[in-house]
Structure formats: C-alpha cells, structure tokens
Design an enzyme around this catalytic site. Structure first.
Site, PDB file in Angstrom:
ATOM      1  CB  ALA A 198     -42.012 -35.381 -19.558  1.00  0.00           C
ATOM      2  CB  CYS A 321     -53.044 -20.195 -36.210  1.00  0.00           C
ATOM      3  SG  CYS A 321     -52.133 -21.118 -37.439  1.00  0.00           S
TER       4      CYS A 321
END
Ligand code: PLP
Length: 382
Positions: A198, A321
């Site tokens: 959503a 990362c």
C-alpha cells in the site's frame, strides 16, 4: 521540501488517513471475534477486501492481506514451491529482483533448492531467450517483478506467463512498483500470484496483499485461521482499510501516468541540456512514468545527494549500503554497468504530489551547483 523518492515510499493521501482514523479509534475489535463489535470489524474487513478486488480485477477470495510486499513475496515463493509436485524443485528469479527478494533466493539456494537467475540485457530489459532456456519441466515457479524499483524498466510479464504456462510452472509477479502506476487487471495478467504494497500508492506502510489465483495449490507459511488459512495472524484492519481507500482513489491511472511521464521527460531533457554529462539509464525502453535513474558524469552519488539535500530535495542513491560502505547497485551490475559509473547512480522518482513547479525549481537550482564540480572532474580526469 521537494520529494523525489516516491519509489521508496509515498505520502499517505489525506483521504486514506481520514478513512483509517475511525478504524483505529472505534473499530478496534478483533474481526475473528463472534460478538457485535467483532462482527462490525469483520464487515469492514469484507468491504475492504471487496474494494481491493474491484479495483484490481480479482475475486475477493483471491485477496490475502499481508504486512507488505516483502512478506507477500516470501509467502508466494515458499507457499507455491511447497505445494508444487515433488519433481518440480527449481525456482527461477530474475537477476534484478528487489534486494529483499534476492535474499530469499539466496536462502532457498542455501537450503538446497536449485535456484536460477534470468539475466537482463544492457538496456535493463529481461533476456527472454535466456528465460525460455531456463524455464523447463522441473521448475516449480518463476518469480519476476513487473517493474524495476531502480530503473523503472517494465518486465515482459505476459511473455513470462506464456513460458511458465508452457512448462507447467507457476508465475509469481512482484507488482509492488507497478500497481498504482500502470493499468493492472489480475484476472488477465497471466500470473498465479501477485504481490503489492500500500505505501507505494499513497496508502499506509506495513500493509499489502498477495493476490492468489483461486484453486492454485498453495501451502500456508504462517499458520492460523485468518485469511482462509493462507496467512495466520490478526489482520491490520486500519491498514487494510487504508490500502483499499488508496486503491479506490487511484482512478484512471493512465491519466496520472501521462502527467508524470511529461514531468519526468521535462526534468530529464532540462538536465541533459544544462549538464551534457548527464547519463540516463533505460531511457529507450518502456519504463515507469515517474522514474528517472541517472548519473552526472561520474560525480559521486554522495556529493550529488548532499547538494540535493541542500536544496531541500529528497532523492535516493542506487547503491546498496553495506557495513563496509556502498556497493554498486545489483541492477546496474546485472546490466553490465562498470562499478564507478554505478556508484554515481541517483534515482529521482516522481509521484502524485510532484508538481511542474518542483521540476522547474530543480532545473533552476541544481545545474549551477553541479556544473563547477563536473568541470573540476573533467580537469582531473586522466
Ligand atoms: N518489491 C519491490 C519491487 C519494491 O520496490 C519494494 C519496496 O521497496 C518491496 C518489494 C518491498 O515492499 P515492502 O516495503 O512493502 O515490504
């Protein structure tokens, strides 16, 4: 702030928040309870399920609510694999699936499942002949994204569905970046299972769904009575109501897609004009309307993001990362992009709240900040 990170998440629409608030404050009963308030919560759950089914072109029984796309992806792959015939033990992913999904692929491989990866071409599109060669009668399922979250490139879902069907394999599609941005109808998309989340279409975070074609053999991964035994655990009713409200607000997505594509093109053309060292990936292939994945020469993405931050622009890098620093994006690496170029990748992703003024401000303010840095880069380049 100019928010250009809509592929990471989107702001919840005010109407979504308004739909959720009364559920949080008043409809808090457990929808599995037999008493009056429980039945009221169950009715709200049923209404949200019907709304989701209406917008996405599926049956209400085909909607399984989850905590988001990561969970939907995991349960689709594990659930379809566990229910497949014993001679089908191979799972095929693309090389450019979402990082969380590739972790699942690695975990499956480590547990002894045979896992194969479909490569992509230099333009970011799926290598279909390679896919055809990989999808054979020992494959339980193929798991493929509909649109890539970094480049925006659209994947050939219909062709993948035909290959899977010919081999008797299931097809799971991660449509997290696609739904809300491109027209989508589950009943005709060719997939057996489709994941969505959503928060990628102005709904709340922490709620999503797996659309699971009725009759598809599936083994539940979280045991419990909810969601017809396919996903145990008390449903997040406020989130689910928010998800349904966000889908109902979408309207004709092609109208917004055309608006975003025009803004994105204006942004890209303006940047190339002002900074000819700008390189844009996947520009020549069908891609999501609001996604621009680019580099400015080989300016480090950290430097570019710092300048953007200074201008009040939120964007994101294509790098992953890790504890030791940044690693080049696995998507660009799969496309054959050298590491130094991939480490310069910046993703600008536009969405429903992006305006022509946002694009005009960025075009007025960013080039003067980057131009001297690019000049410097040219002087020190060998
Ligand atoms: N799949 C894709 C393609 C995504 O872009 C994302 C979110 O970035 C996910 C899955 C994970 O979604 P969620 O945050 O709902 O777990």
């Amino acid at each position: 702030m100019i928010y250009l990170d809509h592929n990471a998440t989107t702001p919840p629409a005010p109407a979504v928040v308004a739909a959720m608030l009364p559920v949080l404050s008043s409809l808090w009963a457990n929808s599995s309870s037999q008493h009056g308030p429980g039945q009221e919560a169950r009715r709200a759950l049923g209404a949200a399920r019907s709304a989701v089914a209406r917008v996405l072109g599926c049956k209400p029984v085909e909607v399984v609510f989850t905590s988001g796309a990561t969970e939907a992806n995991h349960m689709a792959v594990r659930g379809l694999l566990a229910a497949a015939a014993p001679e089908r033990r191979r799972v095929v992913f693309s090389r450019i699936e979402h990082a969380g999904h590739l972790r699942l692929a690695r975990a499956l491989a480590e547990s002894g499942v045979q896992v194969d990866f479909i490569p992509v071409l230099a333009d970011g599109t799926l290598d279909l002949p390679a896919a055809a060669a990989l999808i054979g009668p020992d494959v339980a399922l193929v798991s493929l994204m509909a649109a890539n979250n970094e480049t925006g490139a659209l994947m050939p879902v219909a062709e993948a569905a035909a290959l899977a069907q010919a081999a008797g394999a299931r097809l799971h599609v991660d449509a997290t970046q696609f739904i809300g941005k491109q027209p989508f109808v589950f009943s005709t998309c060719g997939a057996d299972a489709v994941s969505l989340s959503a928060h990628k279409f102005n709904g709340p975070k922490g709620v999503g769904a797996l659309l699971l074609r009725q009759g598809t053999p599936f083994t539940a991964q979280t045991l419990g009575s909810q969601e017809r035994g396919r996903r145990g655990g008390t449903e997040n009713l406020a989130g689910i109501v928010g998800l349904a409200a966000a889908l109902e607000l979408l309207g004709d997505v092609s109208v917004e897609a055309a608006r975003l594509a025009a803004l994105r093109d204006a942004l890209e053309n303006g940047l190339i004009h002002a900074l000819p060292a700008t390189h844009i990936w996947c520009r020549s292939v069908p891609r999501l309307p609001g996604t621009s994945y680019l580099r400015f020469g080989q300016l480090s993405v950290d430097v570019v993001l710092q300048r953007l931050e200074r201008l009040g622009v939120a964007a994101s890098s294509g790098a992953a990362c890790s504890s030791g620093g940044s690693e080049p994006s696995h998507v660009l690496t799969a496309m054959g992009v050298p590491a130094d170029e991939a480490l310069a990748a910046v993703r600008l992703s536009l969405g429903r709240t992006t305006t022509a003024e946002d694009v005009a401000s960025l075009l007025a303010l960013l080039p003067p900040l980057l131009e001297p840095l690019l000049q410097e880069e040219m002087l020190i380049a060998p």
